[in-house]
Design a protein around this motif. Structure first.
Motif, PDB file in Angstrom:
ATOM      1  N   THR A 143       0.830  -1.198   0.000  1.00  0.00           N
ATOM      2  CA  THR A 143       0.000   0.000   0.000  1.00  0.00           C
ATOM      3  C   THR A 143       0.864   1.247   0.000  1.00  0.00           C
ATOM      4  OG1 THR A 143      -1.882   1.051   1.097  1.00  0.00           O
ATOM      5  CG2 THR A 143      -0.140   0.216   2.523  1.00  0.00           C
ATOM      6  N   PRO A 145       0.390   5.808   1.019  1.00  0.00           N
ATOM      7  CA  PRO A 145      -0.192   6.644   2.075  1.00  0.00           C
ATOM      8  C   PRO A 145      -1.703   6.470   2.226  1.00  0.00           C
ATOM      9  CG  PRO A 145       1.418   7.899   0.827  1.00  0.00           C
ATOM     10  CD  PRO A 145       1.261   6.592   0.116  1.00  0.00           C
ATOM     11  N   ALA A 146      -2.421   6.321   1.111  1.00  0.00           N
ATOM     12  CA  ALA A 146      -3.878   6.171   1.198  1.00  0.00           C
ATOM     13  C   ALA A 146      -4.255   4.915   1.975  1.00  0.00           C
ATOM     14  CB  ALA A 146      -4.492   6.140  -0.200  1.00  0.00           C
ATOM     15  N   VAL A 149      -4.107   5.176   5.769  1.00  0.00           N
ATOM     16  CA  VAL A 149      -5.219   5.874   6.431  1.00  0.00           C
ATOM     17  C   VAL A 149      -6.131   4.852   7.098  1.00  0.00           C
ATOM     18  CG1 VAL A 149      -7.249   7.347   6.063  1.00  0.00           C
ATOM     19  CG2 VAL A 149      -5.109   7.828   4.853  1.00  0.00           C
ATOM     20  N   MET A 223      -1.408  10.313   7.995  1.00  0.00           N
ATOM     21  CA  MET A 223      -1.442   9.908   6.598  1.00  0.00           C
ATOM     22  C   MET A 223      -2.659  10.483   5.874  1.00  0.00           C
ATOM     23  SD  MET A 223       1.218   8.180   5.715  1.00  0.00           S
ATOM     24  CE  MET A 223       2.041   9.421   6.711  1.00  0.00           C
ATOM     25  N   ALA A 224      -3.767  10.624   6.600  1.00  0.00           N
ATOM     26  CA  ALA A 224      -4.969  11.216   5.987  1.00  0.00           C
ATOM     27  C   ALA A 224      -4.697  12.662   5.575  1.00  0.00           C
ATOM     28  CB  ALA A 224      -6.140  11.149   6.960  1.00  0.00           C
ATOM     29  N   GLU A 226      -1.681  14.033   4.966  1.00  0.00           N
ATOM     30  CA  GLU A 226      -0.697  14.066   3.895  1.00  0.00           C
ATOM     31  C   GLU A 226      -1.288  13.547   2.584  1.00  0.00           C
ATOM     32  OE1 GLU A 226       3.016  12.320   4.949  1.00  0.00           O
ATOM     33  OE2 GLU A 226       3.175  13.433   6.829  1.00  0.00           O
ATOM     34  N   ASP A 227      -2.166  12.560   2.689  1.00  0.00           N
ATOM     35  CA  ASP A 227      -2.811  12.026   1.494  1.00  0.00           C
ATOM     36  C   ASP A 227      -3.670  13.087   0.823  1.00  0.00           C
ATOM     37  OD1 ASP A 227      -3.339   9.636  -0.166  1.00  0.00           O
ATOM     38  OD2 ASP A 227      -5.398   9.879   0.542  1.00  0.00           O
ATOM     39  N   ASN A 231      -3.015  14.556  -2.861  1.00  0.00           N
ATOM     40  CA  ASN A 231      -4.094  14.489  -3.852  1.00  0.00           C
ATOM     41  C   ASN A 231      -4.343  15.861  -4.464  1.00  0.00           C
ATOM     42  OD1 ASN A 231      -4.559  11.768  -3.677  1.00  0.00           O
ATOM     43  ND2 ASN A 231      -6.278  11.938  -2.251  1.00  0.00           N
ATOM     44  N   ARG A 275       0.306   9.325  -8.623  1.00  0.00           N
ATOM     45  CA  ARG A 275      -0.916   9.654  -7.884  1.00  0.00           C
ATOM     46  C   ARG A 275      -1.952  10.274  -8.818  1.00  0.00           C
ATOM     47  NH1 ARG A 275      -2.429  10.516  -2.311  1.00  0.00           N
ATOM     48  NH2 ARG A 275      -0.485   9.463  -1.793  1.00  0.00           N
TER      49      ARG A 275
END
Length: 462
Positions: A143, A145-146, A149, A223-224, A226-227, A231, A275
């Motif tokens: 996986t 970063p997403a 989460v 991570m949420a 940073e994700d 994005n 991404r």
């Protein structure tokens, strides 16, 4: 954590999630300790709750248990909506495991209940333990970063107010509330991966560090953030590289295709390229596996042209020269429908509306590819619209001789997908107008004879 602490944590979670007091919330009620804790806490906090329970069709006692849950909800003044699904059959038809099939069935059911009950939110009882297990699953499968989460706190109108609460706390809350608990035997069945993770892996991690739940939850929240940042950067990179398609008719295919300048895109950092491709595929309803994504990036860097299909054929990427094109894997079926005259005809599928009004007077001077025309009423009997058919011809306004519609659509720069979607306006004798492309000479309005004014525009929100 006592019951008051649980309520305070949920109250703060609702505030952070932007849930107003008195919101109507559909709560997924399995009958387990987590879902009961969520349902009762939301009710105590003054939310307008509705319990939604889905029988998965896997246990003989499920119907009796659903009746027991309904009775308890009724006793507590909570509306109860039961549902039924054949998860084993659904899983077999979709080629997925029982866990994934059950998850899909539940969320589909919750969405239907929320729509029927005009609910503002859907709430599920996932706890910090569930988030830990999900992050670990994602790590074992590979996986980014997403995936780290785990379970997001909010996705659209789906909220998870218990993510800062451990399962031990919900167990105590449910016990104190005195509600009937339904125990799902699959939670103890080690043939299921999640049960093995819960009973074997997590206890071992706790021996390494007792704060593993809280620490992984903190990682997931970071991570949420940073994700979301990445994005946003990737979306901006896509916007810089996007090649507009189909001119004024771009609304025809906004939901099914997109194109990018390959050279502009590849000037971005590789992480944003990857991404961005993931986001573009998701927008079209598909996704690339990690291996396919690597192949796509490598192909864009090294090959003059090529193509690659995402998972289950849901998205197709093709590239040639400086252009990368992504398209969903759906097939548009031929169509034919009457055109309301006078009145308005809408196509929610293709995102347009055509308005027909009575008018008089000569054809106004407009470019041949306009989306607003006047056609003589004498030449517009039985108006309808349909997909282009092989051999369709028209004598364009102001010209001599017939021309194939397929040639004119190609010359107009429309993509193959747009050509299949564009409505060809016809009368009893054949095509009279292709919006944005051409109008038939035989529909020319002379003097002040009766006429129809036709206007095509994107549907609101398209």
């Amino acid at each position: 954590m006592n019951s008051n602490d649980v309520r305070e944590v949920v109250r703060q979670s609702l505030a952070d999630l932007g849930v107003p007091d008195g919101s109507r919330i559909v709560v997924g009620l399995s009958g387990g300790i987590d879902s009961w804790t969520l349902l009762l806490t939301l009710q105590e906090l003054g939310q307008d709750v509705i319990a939604a329970h889905l029988n998965h069709g896997q246990r003989s006692e499920a119907a009796q248990q659903a009746e027991m849950l309904g009775t308890e909800c009724d006793r507590r003044g909570i509306p109860f909506v039961p549902g039924q699904a054949d998860v084993p059959r659904l899983s077999q038809d979709q080629g997925v495991g029982l866990e994934e099939g059950g998850r899909w069935a539940r969320y589909e059911f919750f969405e239907r209940v929320a729509m029927a009950m005009q609910a503002d939110f859907i709430a599920t009882g996932h706890t910090r333990d569930d988030r830990l297990e999900t992050v670990l699953f994602h790590l074992t499968r590979g996986t980014g970063p997403a995936g780290l989460v785990g379970i997001p706190r909010r996705r659209g109108r789906i909220i998870r107010p218990l993510l800062d609460i451990d399962r031990n706390d919900t167990r105590e809350f449910a016990k104190e509330a005195g509600v009937p608990i339904i125990f799902d035997p699959s939670n103890e069945d080690l043939q299921f991966a999640r049960a093995r993770m819960r009973h074997r892996v997590v206890p071992e991690l706790q021996t390494i560090h007792p704060g593993v739940r809280r620490n992984v939850a903190r990682l997931a929240d970071l991570m949420a953030e940073e994700d979301a940042l990445l994005n946003g950067l990737a979306a901006a990179a896509l916007e810089r590289a996007e090649i507009p398609l189909n001119g004024d008719l771009r609304f025809l295919t906004l939901d099914c295709e997109v194109a990018f300048d390959r050279n502009v895109l590849l000037r971005e950092p590789p992480a944003l390229v990857r991404r961005g491709l993931i986001l573009a595929a998701q927008t079209l309803g598909g996704q690339f596996s990690g291996e396919a994504l690597d192949q796509l990036v490598e192909g864009l860097l090294e090959e003059e042209k090529g193509s690659l299909t995402g998972r289950e054929g849901a998205v197709v990427a093709t590239w040639e020269g400086n252009r990368l094109h992504l398209e969903d894997g759906l097939v548009d079926e031929p169509f034919r429908y009457p055109l309301v005259a006078p009145g308005e005809t809408e196509s929610e599928v293709f995102g347009w509306t055509i308005t027909v009004q009575t008018a008089t007077g000569e054809n106004p001077a407009r470019p041949p590819r306009h989306l607003d025309v006047m056609v003589a009423a004498r030449a517009a009997q039985g108006m309808h619209f349909r997909a282009m058919e092989a051999g369709d011809k028209m004598t364009p306004l102001g010209m001599d001789g017939h021309r194939l519609l397929s040639d004119m659509l190609s010359e107009a720069g429309l993509t193959p997908r747009a050509r299949r979607r564009i409505p060809v306006i016809c009368d009893l004798a054949g095509p009279i107008w292709v919006p944005g492309v051409a109008q038939s000479e035989r529909t020319r309005v002379e003097g002040d004879e009766p006429a129809w004014r036709l206007n095509m525009a994107p549907l609101a929100g398209a």
